[in-house]
Design a protein around this motif. Structure first.
Motif, short mmCIF file in Angstrom:
data_model
loop_
_atom_site.label_atom_id
_atom_site.label_comp_id
_atom_site.label_asym_id
_atom_site.label_seq_id
_atom_site.Cartn_x
_atom_site.Cartn_y
_atom_site.Cartn_z
N GLU A 142 -33.31 45.76 54.97
CA GLU A 142 -33.36 45.93 56.43
C GLU A 142 -33.70 44.63 57.14
N LEU A 143 -34.19 43.65 56.39
CA LEU A 143 -34.72 42.44 57.04
C LEU A 143 -33.65 41.67 57.81
N HIS A 144 -32.40 41.74 57.34
CA HIS A 144 -31.38 40.94 58.06
C HIS A 144 -31.14 41.50 59.46
N ASN A 145 -31.45 42.81 59.67
CA ASN A 145 -31.34 43.39 61.02
C ASN A 145 -32.49 42.93 61.90
N SER A 146 -33.72 43.07 61.36
CA SER A 146 -34.88 42.75 62.19
C SER A 146 -35.06 41.25 62.38
N LEU A 147 -34.45 40.45 61.50
CA LEU A 147 -34.65 38.99 61.60
C LEU A 147 -33.32 38.27 61.80
N ASP A 149 -32.09 36.50 64.09
CA ASP A 149 -32.12 35.13 64.61
C ASP A 149 -32.42 34.10 63.54
N TRP A 150 -32.96 34.56 62.42
CA TRP A 150 -33.43 33.61 61.41
C TRP A 150 -32.55 33.57 60.17
N HIS A 151 -31.46 34.29 60.16
CA HIS A 151 -30.54 34.30 59.01
C HIS A 151 -31.30 34.58 57.71
N VAL A 152 -32.08 35.63 57.76
CA VAL A 152 -32.80 36.07 56.56
C VAL A 152 -32.01 37.23 55.97
N CYS A 153 -31.85 37.24 54.65
CA CYS A 153 -31.16 38.38 54.04
C CYS A 153 -31.75 38.67 52.67
N SER A 154 -31.25 39.70 52.02
CA SER A 154 -31.58 39.94 50.61
C SER A 154 -30.27 40.26 49.90
N PRO A 155 -30.18 39.98 48.59
CA PRO A 155 -28.89 40.15 47.92
C PRO A 155 -28.49 41.63 47.86
N PRO A 282 -35.93 22.82 52.33
CA PRO A 282 -36.91 23.89 52.13
C PRO A 282 -36.69 24.97 53.20
N PRO A 283 -37.19 26.16 52.99
CA PRO A 283 -37.01 27.19 54.02
C PRO A 283 -37.67 26.75 55.31
N SER A 284 -37.04 27.07 56.44
CA SER A 284 -37.62 26.69 57.73
C SER A 284 -38.97 27.39 57.89
N SER A 285 -39.98 26.61 58.32
CA SER A 285 -41.31 27.22 58.42
C SER A 285 -41.33 28.29 59.50
N GLU A 286 -40.49 28.15 60.54
CA GLU A 286 -40.44 29.19 61.59
C GLU A 286 -39.84 30.48 61.03
N ALA A 287 -38.80 30.33 60.20
CA ALA A 287 -38.17 31.53 59.63
C ALA A 287 -39.14 32.23 58.69
N ILE A 312 -27.42 28.27 47.73
CA ILE A 312 -26.95 26.87 47.73
C ILE A 312 -25.70 26.67 48.60
N HIS A 313 -24.95 27.73 48.84
CA HIS A 313 -23.73 27.58 49.65
C HIS A 313 -24.00 27.77 51.14
N THR A 314 -24.76 28.81 51.48
CA THR A 314 -24.95 29.16 52.90
C THR A 314 -26.29 28.67 53.46
N HIS A 315 -27.18 28.24 52.57
CA HIS A 315 -28.55 27.83 52.94
C HIS A 315 -29.34 28.99 53.58
N THR A 316 -28.88 30.21 53.34
CA THR A 316 -29.57 31.38 53.89
C THR A 316 -30.86 31.65 53.12
N LEU A 317 -31.89 31.96 53.88
CA LEU A 317 -33.18 32.31 53.27
C LEU A 317 -33.04 33.74 52.70
N THR A 318 -33.16 33.85 51.39
CA THR A 318 -32.85 35.12 50.71
C THR A 318 -34.09 35.68 50.03
N VAL A 319 -34.47 36.90 50.41
CA VAL A 319 -35.69 37.52 49.88
C VAL A 319 -35.35 38.30 48.63
#
Ligand SMILES: Nc1ncnc2c1ncn2[C@@H]1O[C@H](COP(=O)(O)OP(=O)(O)OP(=O)(O)O)[C@@H](O)[C@H]1O
Ligand SMILES: O=P(O)(O)O[C@H]1[C@H](OP(=O)(O)O)[C@@H](OP(=O)(O)O)[C@@H](O)[C@@H](O)[C@@H]1OP(=O)(O)O
Ligand SMILES: [Mg+2]
Length: 370
Positions: A142-147, A149-155, A282-287, A312-319
């Motif tokens: 669910e995190l990619h919905n709530s976040l 703006d920060w391009h956070v996702c999980s696989p 490194p992951p953005s400290s704001e994200a 490594i391809h998208t630089h997306t922060l992945t939980v």
């Protein structure tokens, strides 16, 4: 066997570790007048890992008395407690099939409901949800919905409830991409760290239900562990699994234990990158701050860890994982952060001076405080 594990899982004596000599006497209030009383209910292993004795010494200097709770003894005479810090994961998991653990848990729960002013770090229902990867992965997804703006996702992942027939699993995994990482449904305890990498439809025969199958994300063999203590969090880099060729191939399934690849000292063929990889940002400290804030709210917890990788391809922060009361290894500020949090839940927000000389056993390596 089970009894032995449980003995290890529980403290044996109601020992005061505040530095005052109440060892062996019935546990009424310690004589440190005016102090707050914090009970710790941890396995022997966990108590050693966080160096509870050193934390108790640290707290004693700040007017907070630390007491070990013995779950096998009645809780009432061991109290009262202003706060209880616990990691009852062993007991909760064993209570699924073991009546003695059920009894210990029931005693603990009845003390908590009889003493509503005692603050529990963390609440039992909140932490129980993280013992089940079916639940924790739904939260992560669910995190990619709530976040947004920060391009956070999980696989992407699939819940495998029962062995079923191989062909239905093979059809279902078309929503995922090989290689797949397979993790047990139960997220706590030594067996939960046994996992495998599956490289093709044929390798799905190695799946043992119940488990989750998750797409493997190439991340340059760097894991970012985010350790949360109340309002504060700390990022520590760890080794991680190396990149694999994307897509199915005829490699045999690789079985491994996650502690062989993501502990500070881990080094193996599985963590060594095949060729030079450009350094990832490194992951953005704001994200990360936004992620921690969101999870604190969603989980209703103060003591947890989040494992993050950078695609490594998208630089997306992945939980990829959320842990209950983790080890905080590499966070030298852990003691002061924990004491500050305890004082803040007690409504006694006072400045906590940092640990002067943290003794061995406590988390020690350098860390980034965000
Ligand atoms: N989807 C993924 N893509 C790439 N690597 C992954 C993925 N999931 C897990 N890993 C790798 O496997 C390791 C173990 O995964 P995970 O954190 O889920 O296991 P765990 O046993 O629950 O860990 P912990 O010690 O944090 O409890 C990670 O540290 C990382 O190296
Ligand atoms: O000591 P514990 O029993 O809490 O073990 C925890 C372990 O901490 P450690 O540092 O003490 O090994 C954690 O490691 P880091 O994330 O900090 O690397 C992590 O693996 C948790 O998942 C473990 O919890 P469990 O799987 O047992 O619930
Ligand atoms: Mg992890």
């Amino acid at each position: 066997m089970e009894m032995e594990r449980r003995k290890d899982a529980l403290p044996t004596l109601p020992v005061c570790v505040c530095g005052h000599s109440s060892v062996g006497v019935p546990h009424t209030r310690c004589l440190m007048s005016g102090s707050s009383r914090v009970g710790f209910c941890l396995s022997d292993k966990k108590r050693r890992r966080i160096n509870l004795q050193a934390f108790a010494d640290f707290c004693a200097g700040h007017g907070v008395e630390v007491v070990e709770i013995d779950l096998t003894q009645p809780m009432g005479p061991q109290g009262p407690f202003d706060v209880i810090v616990h990691k009852l994961s062993d007991v909760i998991v064993e209570a699924e099939h073991d009546s003695h653990s059920q009894q210990l848990l029931a005693n603990f729960q009845s003390f908590v409901s009889d003493n509503p002013s005692t603050v529990l770090l963390d609440p039992l229902p909140a932490m129980t949800q993280l013992l089940d990867r079916f639940v924790s992965y739904r939260i992560m997804s669910e995190l990619h919905n709530s976040l947004q703006d920060w391009h956070v996702c999980s696989p992407p992942y699939l819940e495998i409830h029962s062995a079923g027939d191989l062909s239905s699993i093979q059809q279902a995994v078309t929503t995922l991409s090989f290689p797949l990482i397979c993790k047990t449904r139960v997220a706590h305890g030594s067996l939960s760290h046994e996992m495998c990498l599956i490289f093709s439809g044929g390798g799905l025969a190695d799946v043992r239900a119940p488990c989750v199958l998750q797409s493997f994300v190439n991340h340059g063999a760097v894991l970012h562990k985010v350790f949360v203590v109340g309002e504060r969090h700390f990022c520590v880099e760890r080794p991680s699994l190396k990149n694999f060729h994307p897509g199915p191939c005829d490699r045999k399934t690789i079985f491994f234990n996650s502690h062989q690849v993501s502990k500070p000292e881990s080094s193996s063929d599985l963590t060594a990158l095949d060729k030079q990889m450009p350094l990832l940002p490194p992951p953005s400290s704001e994200a990360v701050a936004a992620l921690v804030k969101e999870l604190r709210l969603q989980l209703g917890m103060a003591l947890f860890g989040v494992d993050v990788i950078i695609n490594i391809h998208t630089h997306t922060l992945t939980v990829i994982d959320i842990n209950i009361f983790p080890g905080y290894e590499g966070v030298p500020q852990f003691f002061s952060a924990l004491l500050s949090h305890i004082q803040s839940v007690l409504g006694k927000q006072t400045a906590v001076s940092p640990e002067k000389n943290q003794t061995s056993g406590a988390p020690s390596a350098a860390a980034t405080s965000l």
